[in-house]
Enzyme design. Structure first.
Site, PDB file in Angstrom:
ATOM      1  N   ILE A  33      28.016  41.086  48.514  1.00 57.67           N
ATOM      2  CA  ILE A  33      27.411  41.243  47.194  1.00 57.67           C
ATOM      3  C   ILE A  33      26.041  40.577  47.168  1.00 57.67           C
ATOM      4  CG2 ILE A  33      27.630  40.654  44.753  1.00 57.67           C
ATOM      5  CD1 ILE A  33      30.659  40.854  45.096  1.00 57.67           C
ATOM      6  N   ASP A  77      24.104  23.698  54.132  1.00 54.50           N
ATOM      7  CA  ASP A  77      25.514  23.360  54.013  1.00 54.50           C
ATOM      8  C   ASP A  77      25.749  22.889  52.579  1.00 54.50           C
ATOM      9  OD1 ASP A  77      28.063  22.378  54.048  1.00 54.50           O
ATOM     10  OD2 ASP A  77      27.808  21.117  55.822  1.00 54.50           O
ATOM     11  N   TYR A 170      45.264  35.974  45.848  1.00 60.51           N
ATOM     12  CA  TYR A 170      44.026  35.305  45.449  1.00 60.51           C
ATOM     13  C   TYR A 170      44.249  33.804  45.272  1.00 60.51           C
ATOM     14  CZ  TYR A 170      39.223  35.425  43.784  1.00 60.51           C
ATOM     15  OH  TYR A 170      37.867  35.248  43.651  1.00 60.51           O
ATOM     16  N   LYS A 177      37.681  29.833  40.909  1.00 57.29           N
ATOM     17  CA  LYS A 177      36.790  30.677  40.107  1.00 57.29           C
ATOM     18  C   LYS A 177      36.906  30.340  38.619  1.00 57.29           C
ATOM     19  CE  LYS A 177      34.881  33.212  43.345  1.00 57.29           C
ATOM     20  NZ  LYS A 177      33.441  33.082  43.677  1.00 57.29           N
ATOM     21  N   THR A 208      34.223  43.329  51.140  1.00 60.44           N
ATOM     22  CA  THR A 208      33.353  42.354  51.790  1.00 60.44           C
ATOM     23  C   THR A 208      34.139  41.617  52.866  1.00 60.44           C
ATOM     24  OG1 THR A 208      33.937  40.600  50.238  1.00 60.44           O
ATOM     25  CG2 THR A 208      32.076  42.029  49.634  1.00 60.44           C
ATOM     26  N   LEU A 209      33.433  40.808  53.650  1.00 63.81           N
ATOM     27  CA  LEU A 209      34.102  40.022  54.683  1.00 63.81           C
ATOM     28  C   LEU A 209      35.100  39.059  54.056  1.00 63.81           C
ATOM     29  CD1 LEU A 209      34.219  39.413  57.723  1.00 63.81           C
ATOM     30  CD2 LEU A 209      32.431  37.698  57.372  1.00 63.81           C
ATOM     31  N   SER A 210      34.736  38.467  52.935  1.00 67.51           N
ATOM     32  CA  SER A 210      35.630  37.529  52.253  1.00 67.51           C
ATOM     33  C   SER A 210      36.897  38.221  51.765  1.00 67.51           C
ATOM     34  CB  SER A 210      34.916  36.882  51.068  1.00 67.51           C
ATOM     35  OG  SER A 210      33.800  36.127  51.499  1.00 67.51           O
TER      36      SER A 210
END
Length: 270
Positions: A33, A77, A170, A177, A208-210
């Site tokens: 994103i 980081d 999740y 979140k 996405t990768l996540s």
């Protein structure tokens, strides 16, 4: 949509972010994103800067962002305040003040996503909330302390529907979140007096990768496509356009909000 039509739309689009500099924090790859937001910001006239995690990733990140004229990448980081400060100081020294920051940083341990939430370890709970929520607070505070935000600047973070509803797989990320969304409201109150806005975009599910870390993620995409009012899933480009809107003056009266970009799925009761 053909390439010619896309080009015409791009040429006709008002340059919402002309003469603005925005920082996209947490770029990983072209499916993210964050990359959709970066492309939208660049298409709307912004100078786009990036941060990424891990010096070993510099090569692939710089290759990716080479598609955007004038883009620069900085290793950061976000789990350590001192590293955030060092990174932001360097960005300010080389580029001046910022008009917008997108926080696209989140992480949870794999076992805490694959197993039942009740088994989440204390360390895993702390890690997910620190990286996914507190990092945004730290970035906002340090950027403000360094006086690197222009008048009217806009801070945006990325969240997800799992912050308000239980979604299998999740788990602790939903808790993180939720903390992030509450942080958005408190930051908006703190920074509003300095004419800085803070919002979040809750994107629909995207490959996405996540997302690969979420068990049975494909079934979530299928449900959204079936149930969302628009009967389709959202794209990174669409979410990126919402971020550009929040960076722009056109959203100058919006702060402390979670804006859903999910083709309306969040309004459905079943």
């Amino acid at each position: 949509m053909c390439k010619k039509t896309k080009k015409l739309i791009k040429e006709e689009r008002k340059m919402l972010l002309e003469n603005k500099t925005v920082l996209i924090m947490g770029i990983r790859n072209k499916w993210s994103i964050a990359w959709g937001a970066a492309r939208s910001a660049a298409d709307n006239g912004a100078k786009v800067l990036f941060t990424f995690m891990g010096e070993e990733n510099r090569g692939k990140v710089e290759e990716l962002i080479s598609e955007i004229p004038g883009a620069k990448a900085y290793e950061c980081d976000a789990s350590e305040d001192s590293k955030i400060q060092e990174c932001l100081e360097k960005i300010k020294a080389e580029n001046g003040k910022l008009d917008g920051i997108l926080h696209s940083i989140a992480h949870a341990n794999t076992e805490d996503l694959r197993n039942d939430f009740i088994t989440t370890s204390r360390e895993g709970f702390s890690h997910a909330n620190d990286v996914s929520a507190y990092s945004f607070v730290a970035i906002a505070r340090i950027a403000e302390e360094l006086d690197m935000l222009n008048d009217g600047a806009s801070l945006v973070s990325l969240t997800y529907y799992g912050s308000t509803k239980v979604l299998p797989g999740y788990n602790v990320m939903g808790v993180a979140k939720a903390a992030l969304e509450t942080s958005v409201r408190y930051l908006a109150d703190n920074l509003g007096k300095k004419n800085i806005r803070v919002n979040a975009v809750s994107a629909g599910p995207i490959k996405t990768l996540s997302a690969k870390g979420i068990k049975d993620f494909g079934s979530i995409l299928d449900v959204v496509e079936e149930k969302a009012p628009m009967r389709r899933n959202v794209t990174t480009e669409e979410v990126g356009d919402v971020v550009s809107f929040l960076f722009s003056k056109m959203s100058s009266a919006i702060t402390g909000q979670v804006i859903y970009a999910d083709n309306g799925y969040n309004i459905m009761g079943i």
